[in-house]
Scaffold this motif. Sequence first.
Motif, PDB file in Angstrom:
ATOM      1  N   GLN A   6     102.840  21.661  61.535  1.00 61.52           N
ATOM      2  CA  GLN A   6     103.754  21.066  60.557  1.00 61.52           C
ATOM      3  C   GLN A   6     103.274  21.292  59.129  1.00 61.52           C
ATOM      4  OE1 GLN A   6     104.799  17.026  61.504  1.00 61.52           O
ATOM      5  NE2 GLN A   6     104.736  17.430  63.696  1.00 61.52           N
ATOM      6  N   ARG A   7     102.910  22.530  58.838  1.00 63.75           N
ATOM      7  CA  ARG A   7     102.444  22.877  57.492  1.00 63.75           C
ATOM      8  C   ARG A   7     103.238  24.060  56.955  1.00 63.75           C
ATOM      9  NH1 ARG A   7      98.110  20.306  55.625  1.00 63.75           N
ATOM     10  NH2 ARG A   7      97.143  18.910  57.095  1.00 63.75           N
ATOM     11  N   VAL A   8     103.387  24.092  55.637  1.00 69.61           N
ATOM     12  CA  VAL A   8     104.116  25.170  54.973  1.00 69.61           C
ATOM     13  C   VAL A   8     103.238  25.765  53.878  1.00 69.61           C
ATOM     14  CG1 VAL A   8     106.388  24.208  55.428  1.00 69.61           C
ATOM     15  CG2 VAL A   8     105.216  23.586  53.342  1.00 69.61           C
ATOM     16  N   ILE A   9     103.459  27.040  53.574  1.00 68.71           N
ATOM     17  CA  ILE A   9     102.791  27.693  52.458  1.00 68.71           C
ATOM     18  C   ILE A   9     103.861  27.977  51.409  1.00 68.71           C
ATOM     19  CG2 ILE A   9     101.568  29.746  51.690  1.00 68.71           C
ATOM     20  CD1 ILE A   9     100.234  29.866  54.408  1.00 68.71           C
ATOM     21  N   VAL A  10     103.674  27.408  50.205  1.00 73.21           N
ATOM     22  CA  VAL A  10     104.621  27.575  49.118  1.00 73.21           C
ATOM     23  C   VAL A  10     104.055  28.620  48.162  1.00 73.21           C
ATOM     24  CG1 VAL A  10     105.900  26.421  47.296  1.00 73.21           C
ATOM     25  CG2 VAL A  10     105.327  25.168  49.371  1.00 73.21           C
ATOM     26  N   ASP A  11     104.883  29.572  47.791  1.00 74.53           N
ATOM     27  CA  ASP A  11     104.472  30.701  46.961  1.00 74.53           C
ATOM     28  C   ASP A  11     103.975  30.222  45.594  1.00 74.53           C
ATOM     29  OD1 ASP A  11     104.065  33.362  46.408  1.00 74.53           O
ATOM     30  OD2 ASP A  11     106.097  33.686  45.672  1.00 74.53           O
ATOM     31  N   GLY A  12     102.702  30.489  45.293  1.00 72.68           N
ATOM     32  CA  GLY A  12     102.132  30.174  43.980  1.00 72.68           C
ATOM     33  C   GLY A  12     101.643  28.756  43.808  1.00 72.68           C
ATOM     34  N   LEU A  13     101.720  27.927  44.826  1.00 66.81           N
ATOM     35  CA  LEU A  13     101.281  26.536  44.712  1.00 66.81           C
ATOM     36  C   LEU A  13     100.144  26.242  45.683  1.00 66.81           C
ATOM     37  CD1 LEU A  13     104.678  24.634  44.444  1.00 66.81           C
ATOM     38  CD2 LEU A  13     103.187  25.385  42.616  1.00 66.81           C
ATOM     39  N   ASN A  14      99.379  25.191  45.386  1.00 69.96           N
ATOM     40  CA  ASN A  14      98.249  24.744  46.202  1.00 69.96           C
ATOM     41  C   ASN A  14      97.223  25.872  46.349  1.00 69.96           C
ATOM     42  OD1 ASN A  14      96.894  22.726  47.568  1.00 69.96           O
ATOM     43  ND2 ASN A  14      97.753  23.271  49.550  1.00 69.96           N
ATOM     44  N   LEU A  15      96.837  26.465  45.229  1.00 72.51           N
ATOM     45  CA  LEU A  15      95.894  27.585  45.246  1.00 72.51           C
ATOM     46  C   LEU A  15      94.478  27.099  45.491  1.00 72.51           C
ATOM     47  CD1 LEU A  15      97.224  29.628  42.218  1.00 72.51           C
ATOM     48  CD2 LEU A  15      97.538  30.140  44.629  1.00 72.51           C
ATOM     49  N   VAL A  16      93.751  27.821  46.325  1.00 73.19           N
ATOM     50  CA  VAL A  16      92.346  27.540  46.593  1.00 73.19           C
ATOM     51  C   VAL A  16      91.546  28.806  46.328  1.00 73.19           C
ATOM     52  CG1 VAL A  16      92.772  25.719  48.275  1.00 73.19           C
ATOM     53  CG2 VAL A  16      92.588  28.067  49.044  1.00 73.19           C
ATOM     54  N   THR A  17      90.254  28.640  46.096  1.00 70.40           N
ATOM     55  CA  THR A  17      89.368  29.766  45.832  1.00 70.40           C
ATOM     56  C   THR A  17      88.721  30.210  47.133  1.00 70.40           C
ATOM     57  OG1 THR A  17      88.909  28.854  43.665  1.00 70.40           O
ATOM     58  CG2 THR A  17      87.420  30.540  44.451  1.00 70.40           C
ATOM     59  N   LYS A  18      88.817  31.508  47.435  1.00 67.02           N
ATOM     60  CA  LYS A  18      88.216  32.058  48.646  1.00 67.02           C
ATOM     61  C   LYS A  18      87.110  33.018  48.237  1.00 67.02           C
ATOM     62  CE  LYS A  18      89.127  33.883  53.109  1.00 67.02           C
ATOM     63  NZ  LYS A  18      87.829  33.600  53.647  1.00 67.02           N
ATOM     64  N   HIS A  19      85.928  32.810  48.761  1.00 67.94           N
ATOM     65  CA  HIS A  19      84.790  33.680  48.490  1.00 67.94           C
ATOM     66  C   HIS A  19      84.710  34.730  49.592  1.00 67.94           C
ATOM     67  CE1 HIS A  19      83.036  31.084  45.330  1.00 67.94           C
ATOM     68  NE2 HIS A  19      83.686  30.149  45.999  1.00 67.94           N
ATOM     69  N   ASN A  20      84.773  35.998  49.213  1.00 76.13           N
ATOM     70  CA  ASN A  20      84.759  37.093  50.180  1.00 76.13           C
ATOM     71  C   ASN A  20      83.407  37.788  50.185  1.00 76.13           C
ATOM     72  OD1 ASN A  20      87.532  36.707  50.734  1.00 76.13           O
ATOM     73  ND2 ASN A  20      88.043  37.856  48.880  1.00 76.13           N
ATOM     74  N   LYS A  21      82.861  37.956  51.396  1.00 74.88           N
ATOM     75  CA  LYS A  21      81.605  38.682  51.536  1.00 74.88           C
ATOM     76  C   LYS A  21      81.867  40.169  51.361  1.00 74.88           C
ATOM     77  CE  LYS A  21      78.681  37.529  54.759  1.00 74.88           C
ATOM     78  NZ  LYS A  21      78.082  37.195  56.067  1.00 74.88           N
ATOM     79  N   PRO A  22      80.877  40.895  50.884  1.00 74.19           N
ATOM     80  CA  PRO A  22      81.034  42.348  50.809  1.00 74.19           C
ATOM     81  C   PRO A  22      81.232  42.944  52.204  1.00 74.19           C
ATOM     82  CG  PRO A  22      79.179  41.637  49.490  1.00 74.19           C
ATOM     83  CD  PRO A  22      79.639  40.434  50.256  1.00 74.19           C
ATOM     84  N   SER A  23      82.141  43.894  52.309  1.00 75.08           N
ATOM     85  CA  SER A  23      82.408  44.545  53.593  1.00 75.08           C
ATOM     86  C   SER A  23      82.772  45.997  53.316  1.00 75.08           C
ATOM     87  CB  SER A  23      83.567  43.835  54.311  1.00 75.08           C
ATOM     88  OG  SER A  23      84.748  43.984  53.569  1.00 75.08           O
ATOM     89  N   ALA A  24      83.042  46.743  54.371  1.00 72.00           N
ATOM     90  CA  ALA A  24      83.432  48.140  54.206  1.00 72.00           C
ATOM     91  C   ALA A  24      84.762  48.232  53.456  1.00 72.00           C
ATOM     92  CB  ALA A  24      83.546  48.813  55.560  1.00 72.00           C
ATOM     93  N   LYS A  25      85.632  47.267  53.694  1.00 76.17           N
ATOM     94  CA  LYS A  25      86.946  47.261  53.054  1.00 76.17           C
ATOM     95  C   LYS A  25      86.828  46.977  51.555  1.00 76.17           C
ATOM     96  CE  LYS A  25      91.524  45.389  53.993  1.00 76.17           C
ATOM     97  NZ  LYS A  25      92.275  44.412  54.770  1.00 76.17           N
ATOM     98  N   SER A  26      86.026  45.959  51.221  1.00 76.05           N
ATOM     99  CA  SER A  26      85.797  45.648  49.802  1.00 76.05           C
ATOM    100  C   SER A  26      84.286  45.545  49.591  1.00 76.05           C
ATOM    101  CB  SER A  26      86.491  44.341  49.409  1.00 76.05           C
ATOM    102  OG  SER A  26      85.960  43.256  50.118  1.00 76.05           O
ATOM    103  N   PRO A  27      83.637  46.623  49.197  1.00 79.80           N
ATOM    104  CA  PRO A  27      82.177  46.643  49.099  1.00 79.80           C
ATOM    105  C   PRO A  27      81.633  45.696  48.039  1.00 79.80           C
ATOM    106  CG  PRO A  27      83.107  48.782  48.525  1.00 79.80           C
ATOM    107  CD  PRO A  27      84.232  47.893  48.903  1.00 79.80           C
ATOM    108  N   GLN A  28      82.475  45.333  47.070  1.00 84.88           N
ATOM    109  CA  GLN A  28      82.013  44.458  46.004  1.00 84.88           C
ATOM    110  C   GLN A  28      82.040  42.990  46.421  1.00 84.88           C
ATOM    111  OE1 GLN A  28      80.697  45.857  43.607  1.00 84.88           O
ATOM    112  NE2 GLN A  28      80.478  44.344  41.997  1.00 84.88           N
TER     113      GLN A  28
END
Length: 97
Positions: A39-61
Amino acid sequence: MNKELPVKLHVKSGDTVKVIAGDERGKTGVIKSVNRVTQRVIVDGLNLVTKHNKPSAKSPQGGITKMEAPMHVSNVQAVDPKTGERVRKNALATKKA
């Protein structure tokens, strides 16, 4: 088996909604996706959270990205596209007929 069943909700993908509770209260947006089991919805551009991405082959940085987090469907209400006011879904359906 104790599987949860999908529930019928008052909004669907593509609906314009206004957030009525939480940090994003008063803002409007379009629903990108709906999860009927949780019972959850994702609204475009709202409720933004910060995601920390580890370096990987796809995004080395690696890096930090902003993304929309799901919010409970009870925190949003449908908006009439003509007037821009919050409206109950049944009232919106009867106006179309």
